[in-house]
Design a protein around this motif. Structure first.
Motif, short mmCIF file in Angstrom:
data_model
loop_
_atom_site.label_atom_id
_atom_site.label_comp_id
_atom_site.label_asym_id
_atom_site.label_seq_id
_atom_site.Cartn_x
_atom_site.Cartn_y
_atom_site.Cartn_z
N ALA A 86 46.42 -3.60 -71.79
CA ALA A 86 47.12 -4.81 -72.21
C ALA A 86 48.64 -4.60 -72.17
O ALA A 86 49.39 -5.49 -71.74
CB ALA A 86 46.68 -5.21 -73.61
N ILE A 87 49.10 -3.45 -72.61
CA ILE A 87 50.54 -3.15 -72.57
C ILE A 87 51.03 -3.03 -71.13
O ILE A 87 52.11 -3.53 -70.80
CB ILE A 87 50.83 -1.86 -73.37
CG1 ILE A 87 50.59 -2.11 -74.85
CG2 ILE A 87 52.25 -1.37 -73.13
CD1 ILE A 87 50.60 -0.86 -75.69
N ARG A 108 49.79 -4.56 -68.58
CA ARG A 108 49.82 -5.91 -68.02
C ARG A 108 51.03 -6.67 -68.55
O ARG A 108 51.69 -7.39 -67.81
CB ARG A 108 48.52 -6.65 -68.38
CG ARG A 108 48.51 -8.09 -67.94
CD ARG A 108 48.61 -8.21 -66.42
NE ARG A 108 48.94 -9.57 -66.07
CZ ARG A 108 50.02 -9.92 -65.38
NH1 ARG A 108 50.87 -9.01 -64.95
NH2 ARG A 108 50.25 -11.18 -65.10
N HIS A 109 51.33 -6.50 -69.83
CA HIS A 109 52.49 -7.17 -70.41
C HIS A 109 53.79 -6.69 -69.76
O HIS A 109 54.71 -7.48 -69.55
CB HIS A 109 52.54 -6.93 -71.92
CG HIS A 109 53.69 -7.62 -72.59
ND1 HIS A 109 53.71 -8.98 -72.78
CD2 HIS A 109 54.85 -7.13 -73.10
CE1 HIS A 109 54.85 -9.31 -73.38
NE2 HIS A 109 55.55 -8.20 -73.59
N ALA A 110 53.84 -5.42 -69.41
CA ALA A 110 55.02 -4.88 -68.74
C ALA A 110 55.01 -5.16 -67.24
O ALA A 110 55.91 -4.73 -66.52
CB ALA A 110 55.11 -3.38 -68.98
N GLU A 111 53.99 -5.87 -66.77
CA GLU A 111 53.80 -6.24 -65.37
C GLU A 111 53.73 -5.03 -64.45
O GLU A 111 54.17 -5.06 -63.30
CB GLU A 111 54.90 -7.22 -64.92
CG GLU A 111 54.85 -8.54 -65.66
CD GLU A 111 55.91 -9.51 -65.20
OE1 GLU A 111 56.71 -9.17 -64.32
OE2 GLU A 111 55.91 -10.63 -65.74
N THR A 132 46.41 -8.80 -63.54
CA THR A 132 45.43 -9.28 -64.50
C THR A 132 44.02 -8.84 -64.12
O THR A 132 43.21 -8.50 -64.99
CB THR A 132 45.49 -10.81 -64.61
OG1 THR A 132 46.83 -11.20 -64.93
CG2 THR A 132 44.56 -11.33 -65.68
N MET A 187 43.42 -5.34 -65.24
CA MET A 187 43.25 -5.29 -66.70
C MET A 187 41.83 -5.73 -67.09
O MET A 187 41.19 -5.09 -67.93
CB MET A 187 44.27 -6.18 -67.39
CG MET A 187 44.17 -6.16 -68.90
SD MET A 187 45.28 -7.31 -69.72
CE MET A 187 44.53 -8.86 -69.29
#
Length: 148
Positions: free
Chosen positions: A109-110, A112-115, A119, A122
């Motif tokens: 998740a981290i 993915r949040h940092a790109e 998705t 993930m």
């Protein structure tokens, strides 16, 4: 007491079926657990290979760290995780196991949040973790039975 030959053969065949039937169940459960674990690792590798990005392999580090508290503080058994008994080391082992499990979910998740990952990678990581957790729960359930 005079037993005839057909009765002896019948008794022997029941005995053999009972022994090999238990062995068959043991082998089937063990093969199923091995298949589930292999599917989890395969999904872990596919999440990296399909998207040509190897950042998701960081969560594989957590797969190594999750059983370590059980090995060090629990004597190699998972029975202490479901008990209410506690002490300093048992509570520490429960905390470290929980933190490692949460880290297995948090790392993708981290990332993915940092790109750093997409998705799809993930989601594949989450499915891999779900299969791994199901494998551990099935192993724990099977190890509680007296047949093992």
């Amino acid at each position: 007491m005079n037993l005839t030959l057909p009765n002896n053969i019948f008794f022997f065949s029941i005995l053999v079926l009972d022994v090999f039937g238990g062995l068959f169940v043991f082998s089937t459960v063990l093969a199923g657990l091995a298949f589930m674990f292999s599917a989890s690792i395969l999904l872990q590798i596919l999440a990296c290979a399909l998207y040509n990005n190897w950042w998701p392999m960081l969560s594989a580090l957590m797969y190594v760290l999750v059983p370590m508290p059980c090995l060090f503080f629990g004597g190699g058994s998972t029975h202490f995780l479901t008990s209410r008994d506690g002490g300093g080391w048992i509570s520490a082992a429960k905390f470290l196991t929980g933190a490692s499990a949460v880290g297995s979910i948090a790392i993708p998740a981290i990332l993915r949040h940092a790109e750093l990952i997409q998705t799809g990678a993930m989601c594949i990581e989450f499915v891999s973790f779900f299969i791994l957790v199901c494998t551990v729960l099935c192993f724990h359930r099977a190890s509680l039975e007296d047949d093992w």
